[in-house]
Design a protein around this motif. Structure first.
Motif, short mmCIF file in Angstrom:
data_model
loop_
_atom_site.label_atom_id
_atom_site.label_comp_id
_atom_site.label_asym_id
_atom_site.label_seq_id
_atom_site.Cartn_x
_atom_site.Cartn_y
_atom_site.Cartn_z
N TRP A 30 -78.82 95.24 93.23
CA TRP A 30 -77.86 94.07 92.97
C TRP A 30 -77.92 93.88 91.37
O TRP A 30 -77.05 93.48 90.82
N PRO A 42 -80.60 90.02 96.65
CA PRO A 42 -79.44 89.69 97.88
C PRO A 42 -79.98 88.85 98.76
O PRO A 42 -81.18 88.78 99.25
N PRO A 98 -64.67 89.31 104.21
CA PRO A 98 -65.14 89.22 102.92
C PRO A 98 -66.77 89.44 102.94
O PRO A 98 -67.21 90.09 102.03
N THR A 99 -67.30 88.86 103.93
CA THR A 99 -68.88 88.96 104.09
C THR A 99 -69.14 90.47 104.39
O THR A 99 -70.24 90.96 103.39
N LYS A 101 -67.48 93.08 103.47
CA LYS A 101 -67.18 93.77 102.63
C LYS A 101 -68.15 93.96 101.55
O LYS A 101 -68.43 94.79 100.81
N ALA A 102 -68.70 92.73 101.12
CA ALA A 102 -69.80 92.59 100.19
C ALA A 102 -70.91 93.32 100.52
O ALA A 102 -71.43 93.92 99.73
N ALA A 105 -70.24 97.09 100.01
CA ALA A 105 -70.25 97.31 98.56
C ALA A 105 -71.53 97.60 98.33
O ALA A 105 -72.03 98.31 97.54
N HIS A 106 -72.38 96.63 98.69
CA HIS A 106 -74.23 96.81 98.58
C HIS A 106 -74.40 98.11 99.12
O HIS A 106 -75.42 98.92 98.11
N ALA A 409 -76.28 91.43 100.88
CA ALA A 409 -75.14 91.39 99.92
C ALA A 409 -75.38 90.32 98.92
O ALA A 409 -76.44 89.77 99.14
N ALA A 410 -74.46 90.18 98.10
CA ALA A 410 -74.84 89.14 97.10
C ALA A 410 -74.94 87.62 97.65
O ALA A 410 -74.23 87.62 98.64
N ALA A 413 -71.53 85.77 98.52
CA ALA A 413 -70.72 86.60 99.52
C ALA A 413 -71.51 86.44 100.81
O ALA A 413 -70.90 86.34 101.82
#
Length: 418
Positions: A30, A42, A98-99, A101-102, A105-106, A409-410, A413
């Protein structure tokens, strides 16, 4: 991160060390640092709520075939999805998108840190274990999910009509109005005197409703090939000069899809337990006029676009990446996020009708379809050609559906409302 070689000696210690290293790497990604203390760590991603199902946590060791599957092949397919993760999707996804997807991405960032080459399967397996938690998706009223198969049709064609090649493949007409151009849903039609009216059905189009508009992309030899290409949503057409034209779904006429296999069963032509795409094709080819009449009972009609892809690339999925045979699945886009790994446990007739062979594969959700509806419903992509089509056409079977949910995740997010 350098590619690791996992020796056979002391496998437990290596496994623990590898998992710890990957876990530390995931935490450090992160901030772009190998040290998680350099910034806020994260947050843990909670399992999504999926309508029509409950999610039950499960250990990787409880997944049949998890340790024997080629995790490196799944890793390569996952990276394909990572490349498309930042693109805006035209379809509405689940509230948890959204959750998830974050979190995806991580995990993608962690995957890229493993280097440009494909990792060894043991390391790829450790990657998934370190970055995802498995949850069985148990649909309401059932114990398991349900699987079908699909494939990319191969056909012969020509760029101009001849006596041998007379079946046009149409591009999407200019007067076709679609609310959702990438999915078989929403209002569809054409405007007449300012009003939206139903578009031409299959029979009208075959009788020439679109002739003379310059919509012909290519001309096929066999109308049965076009029909199956429309069912599958993609195809590859071999031209006389050896070139291969790749075609992909680009809209439909808005009429309901009527499965002709159901008609053959209801009329006693094909027994239910023998129904397959091979049997449908055989019926149509045995009596071409009866086959034409049967096709016209399905009023739905699909339009295509040509793709600039290598001939050996897989069909293009709704996520915008070429599909991988045996590793890509289509899911209900309203309930799942593209790029999500799903472990499939099923007994399927892979080699011949009536067989039951273990299919234990980690798949990646990269596509969708109008018939793919439900929380544990998936379509398995088997590749291109007649053999893939025969295998895909035999699949209508239950099986375990295990969703791999990103661990991290972040913070913002991961805490977002789903």
């Amino acid at each position: 991160m350098p590619r690791l070689a996992l020796p056979s000696a002391e496998p437990c210690r290596v496994r623990r060390a590898g998992a710890a290293a990957l876990g530390a790497l995931a935490l450090g990604l992160w901030t772009g640092s190998a040290s998680p203390a350099a910034a806020s760590p994260p947050a843990v991603v909670t399992a999504p709520a999926i309508a029509g199902a409950r999610l039950a946590p499960v250990a990787y060791g409880a997944l049949q075939g998890w340790g024997q599957d080629d995790a490196a092949a799944a890793f390569a397919t996952f990276l394909e999805s990572c490349a498309a993760l930042g693109r805006a999707m035209p379809e509405a996804g689940p509230r948890s998108a959204p959750t998830l997807k974050a979190g995806l991405a991580h995990a993608c960032a962690a995957a890229r840190r493993l280097g440009p080459g494909r990792p060894l399967s043991p390391l790829a397996r450790l990657f998934f274990e370190a970055n995802f938690r498995p949850f069985r998706v148990i649909p309401d009223g059932r114990d398991e999910g349900f699987y079908t198969g699909y494939y990319e049709v191969e056909a012969e064609g020509a760029p101009a009509p001849t006596d041998a090649f007379s079946v046009p493949v149409y591009a999407r007409p200019n007067d076709l109005v679609m609310e959702s151009p990438t999915a078989n849903s929403g209002p569809v039609g054409r405007r007449v005197d300012g009003k939206l009216v139903p578009y031409f059905d299959r029979a009208a189009i075959e009788d020439g409703a679109l002739a003379g508009q310059g919509l012909e992309i290519v001309f096929l030899k066999d109308p049965v090939d076009l029909f199956f290409m429309q069912i599958q949503g993609s195809g590859r057409v071999r031209l006389p000069d050896g070139r291969v034209l790749k075609l992909n779904y680009d809209g439909y006429n808005g009429h309901r899809y009527l499965p002709v296999g159901r008609l053959l069963i209801e009329r006693g032509i094909v027994p239910r337990d023998e129904m397959s795409m091979d049997r449908i094709r055989a019926v149509m080819e045995a009596d071409p006029e009866a086959g034409r009449a049967l096709r016209r009972e399905n009023p739905s009609y699909v339009f295509f676009k040509a793709l600039d892809l290598p001939p050996d690339a897989g069909a293009m999925g709704a996520q915008g990446v070429p599909l991988t045979a045996g590793r890509s699945i289509a899911v209900d886009r309203r309930l799942h996020s593209y790029g999500s790994p799903v472990f499939v446990e099923a007994e399927l007739p892979l080699s011949a009708p009536g067989t039951a062979e273990p299919f234990r594969h980690l798949m990646i959700a990269q596509d969708t379809g109008s018939a793919i509806v439900g929380p544990a419903r998936a379509d398995i992509y088997f590749g291109a050609g007649r053999e893939a089509g025969s295998r895909a056409g035999r699949i209508r079977h239950p099986g375990g559906f295990t969703l791999l949910v990103p661990r991290l995740a972040a913070p913002a997010a991961a805490d977002a409302r789903r």
